[in-house]
Design a protein around this motif. Structure first.
Motif, PDB file in Angstrom:
ATOM      1  N   GLY A   1       0.818  -1.201   0.000  1.00 28.59           N
ATOM      2  CA  GLY A   1       0.000   0.000   0.000  1.00 28.59           C
ATOM      3  C   GLY A   1       0.848   1.245   0.000  1.00 28.59           C
ATOM      4  N   PHE A   2       0.189   2.345  -0.326  1.00 27.22           N
ATOM      5  CA  PHE A   2       0.833   3.649  -0.268  1.00 27.22           C
ATOM      6  C   PHE A   2       0.017   4.516   0.673  1.00 27.22           C
ATOM      7  N   VAL A   3       0.682   5.211   1.552  1.00 25.96           N
ATOM      8  CA  VAL A   3       0.032   6.048   2.549  1.00 25.96           C
ATOM      9  C   VAL A   3       0.528   7.481   2.344  1.00 25.96           C
ATOM     10  N   GLN A   4      -0.415   8.378   2.117  1.00 27.86           N
ATOM     11  CA  GLN A   4      -0.086   9.799   2.035  1.00 27.86           C
ATOM     12  C   GLN A   4      -0.315  10.394   3.416  1.00 27.86           C
ATOM     13  N   VAL A   5       0.666  11.122   3.899  1.00 31.61           N
ATOM     14  CA  VAL A   5       0.605  11.697   5.235  1.00 31.61           C
ATOM     15  C   VAL A   5       0.766  13.208   5.146  1.00 31.61           C
ATOM     16  N   THR A   6      -0.129  13.913   5.828  1.00 29.75           N
ATOM     17  CA  THR A   6      -0.009  15.360   5.994  1.00 29.75           C
ATOM     18  C   THR A   6       0.315  15.617   7.458  1.00 29.75           C
ATOM     19  N   LEU A   7       1.334  16.396   7.704  1.00 30.36           N
ATOM     20  CA  LEU A   7       1.752  16.679   9.074  1.00 30.36           C
ATOM     21  C   LEU A   7       0.809  17.655   9.762  1.00 30.36           C
ATOM     22  N   ALA A   8       0.757  17.556  11.082  1.00 30.58           N
ATOM     23  CA  ALA A   8      -0.075  18.456  11.885  1.00 30.58           C
ATOM     24  C   ALA A   8       0.479  19.872  11.846  1.00 30.58           C
ATOM     25  N   THR A   9       1.781  20.012  11.962  1.00 31.18           N
ATOM     26  CA  THR A   9       2.436  21.318  11.849  1.00 31.18           C
ATOM     27  C   THR A   9       3.709  21.125  11.042  1.00 31.18           C
ATOM     28  N   HIS A  10       4.135  22.191  10.411  1.00 30.53           N
ATOM     29  CA  HIS A  10       5.348  22.137   9.609  1.00 30.53           C
ATOM     30  C   HIS A  10       6.472  22.827  10.361  1.00 30.53           C
ATOM     31  N   SER A  11       7.149  22.024  11.167  1.00 33.78           N
ATOM     32  CA  SER A  11       8.283  22.528  11.935  1.00 33.78           C
ATOM     33  C   SER A  11       9.379  21.465  11.920  1.00 33.78           C
ATOM     34  N   PRO A  12      10.614  21.876  12.130  1.00 37.91           N
ATOM     35  CA  PRO A  12      11.701  20.895  12.167  1.00 37.91           C
ATOM     36  C   PRO A  12      11.487  19.820  13.229  1.00 37.91           C
ATOM     37  N   ASP A  13      10.992  20.188  14.421  1.00 38.14           N
ATOM     38  CA  ASP A  13      10.763  19.205  15.480  1.00 38.14           C
ATOM     39  C   ASP A  13       9.706  18.193  15.070  1.00 38.14           C
ATOM     40  N   ASN A  14       8.616  18.643  14.469  1.00 36.88           N
ATOM     41  CA  ASN A  14       7.551  17.741  14.052  1.00 36.88           C
ATOM     42  C   ASN A  14       8.039  16.811  12.947  1.00 36.88           C
ATOM     43  N   SER A  15       8.818  17.334  12.021  1.00 34.12           N
ATOM     44  CA  SER A  15       9.382  16.502  10.956  1.00 34.12           C
ATOM     45  C   SER A  15      10.302  15.438  11.539  1.00 34.12           C
ATOM     46  N   ARG A  16      11.104  15.800  12.533  1.00 30.46           N
ATOM     47  CA  ARG A  16      11.992  14.823  13.173  1.00 30.46           C
ATOM     48  C   ARG A  16      11.191  13.728  13.877  1.00 30.46           C
ATOM     49  N   ARG A  17      10.107  14.112  14.559  1.00 31.21           N
ATOM     50  CA  ARG A  17       9.265  13.110  15.230  1.00 31.21           C
ATOM     51  C   ARG A  17       8.675  12.144  14.201  1.00 31.21           C
ATOM     52  N   PHE A  18       8.219  12.681  13.091  1.00 29.98           N
ATOM     53  CA  PHE A  18       7.652  11.817  12.058  1.00 29.98           C
ATOM     54  C   PHE A  18       8.731  10.913  11.464  1.00 29.98           C
ATOM     55  N   PHE A  19       9.910  11.457  11.218  1.00 26.61           N
ATOM     56  CA  PHE A  19      11.012  10.652  10.697  1.00 26.61           C
ATOM     57  C   PHE A  19      11.353   9.500  11.643  1.00 26.61           C
ATOM     58  N   LYS A  20      11.388   9.756  12.940  1.00 21.31           N
ATOM     59  CA  LYS A  20      11.658   8.692  13.922  1.00 21.31           C
ATOM     60  C   LYS A  20      10.582   7.615  13.861  1.00 21.31           C
ATOM     61  N   LEU A  21       9.326   8.027  13.686  1.00 23.66           N
ATOM     62  CA  LEU A  21       8.240   7.051  13.553  1.00 23.66           C
ATOM     63  C   LEU A  21       8.477   6.163  12.337  1.00 23.66           C
ATOM     64  N   ILE A  22       8.751   6.770  11.201  1.00 21.50           N
ATOM     65  CA  ILE A  22       8.971   6.024   9.958  1.00 21.50           C
ATOM     66  C   ILE A  22      10.140   5.061  10.103  1.00 21.50           C
ATOM     67  N   GLU A  23      11.219   5.524  10.685  1.00 20.04           N
ATOM     68  CA  GLU A  23      12.404   4.685  10.875  1.00 20.04           C
ATOM     69  C   GLU A  23      12.115   3.470  11.757  1.00 20.04           C
ATOM     70  N   SER A  24      11.166   3.588  12.665  1.00 14.92           N
ATOM     71  CA  SER A  24      10.889   2.505  13.611  1.00 14.92           C
ATOM     72  C   SER A  24       9.963   1.428  13.052  1.00 14.92           C
ATOM     73  N   LEU A  25       9.366   1.650  11.900  1.00 15.32           N
ATOM     74  CA  LEU A  25       8.363   0.728  11.359  1.00 15.32           C
ATOM     75  C   LEU A  25       8.955  -0.153  10.269  1.00 15.32           C
ATOM     76  N   GLU A  26       9.066  -1.451  10.539  1.00 11.89           N
ATOM     77  CA  GLU A  26       9.628  -2.350   9.536  1.00 11.89           C
ATOM     78  C   GLU A  26       8.708  -2.511   8.326  1.00 11.89           C
ATOM     79  N   GLU A  27       7.430  -2.213   8.469  1.00 12.00           N
ATOM     80  CA  GLU A  27       6.494  -2.316   7.353  1.00 12.00           C
ATOM     81  C   GLU A  27       6.753  -1.251   6.290  1.00 12.00           C
ATOM     82  N   VAL A  28       7.397  -0.170   6.686  1.00 13.71           N
ATOM     83  CA  VAL A  28       7.682   0.922   5.756  1.00 13.71           C
ATOM     84  C   VAL A  28       8.883   0.541   4.898  1.00 13.71           C
TER      85      VAL A  28
END
Length: 180
Positions: free
Chosen positions: A65-92
């Motif tokens: 599948g393909f998942v399109q994600v829109t962030l809640a806010t556009h800030s460096p901290d929020n982007s880093r949190r999302f990146f950490k989430l992506i890195e932690s998921l083996e399904e990605v």
């Protein structure tokens, strides 16, 4: 980079397990020359890695599948949190930052629709960095390749007939003859 390097790269993209003797037959050089060229391309980072490509369906990963994600806010901290989430998921399998409506496009490989539902509803949606998620399930894969196009590295006069042309070669884009 010359035509021998391009031939070597094309051959290795098709089969990364080729020995230097097998490469020599394909490229038209000696095995020792192929070995030196391969080592130079590896040292330069042109050849980034070698790996085995596994068949997800054979391993029980029946849904892509393909998942399109829109962030809640556009800030460096929020982007880093999302990146950490992506890195932690083996399904990605792949993740891309985008321009346009969605901020990210995520490719996932999962076992079934229940697993996709859990991933979306229990992982992505509750994450504090995420505002909106939209998913699509792949019905049929029309093409899959990890091979990069290398035709642009070969001079036009040395390309085999039938190769696609780069912009600016051949006929004008509109289909009309020049000067019309």
């Amino acid at each position: 980079m010359d035509q021998f390097d391009v031939k070597l790269l094309q051959a290795l993209q098709s089969n990364g397990r080729l020995s230097n003797f097998e490469l020599a037959d394909v490229v038209g050089l000696s095995a020792s020359q192929c070995s030196r060229r391969r080592a130079a391309l590896e040292d330069a980072g042109t050849i980034a890695s070698y790996h085995a490509q596994l068949d997800g369906e054979a391993l029980g990963l029946g849904i892509m599948g393909f998942v399109q994600v829109t962030l809640a806010t556009h800030s460096p901290d929020n982007s880093r949190r999302f990146f950490k989430l992506i890195e932690s998921l083996e399904e990605v399998q792949e993740a891309y930052a985008l321009t346009g409506e969605a901020d990210y496009l995520i490719k996932v490989s999962i076992t079934d629709l229940k697993a996709l539902s859990r991933l979306l509803n229990d992982v992505f949606l509750p994450h504090d960095s995420v505002a909106h998620v939209r998913s699509s399930i792949v019905l049929d894969r029309l093409k899959q390749t990890s091979q990069l196009p290398l035709g642009h590295l070969i001079p036009a006069e040395k390309r085999p007939a039938g190769r696609s042309r780069s912009r600016g070669e051949g006929t004008p884009r509109s289909g009309r003859s020049r000067g019309a």
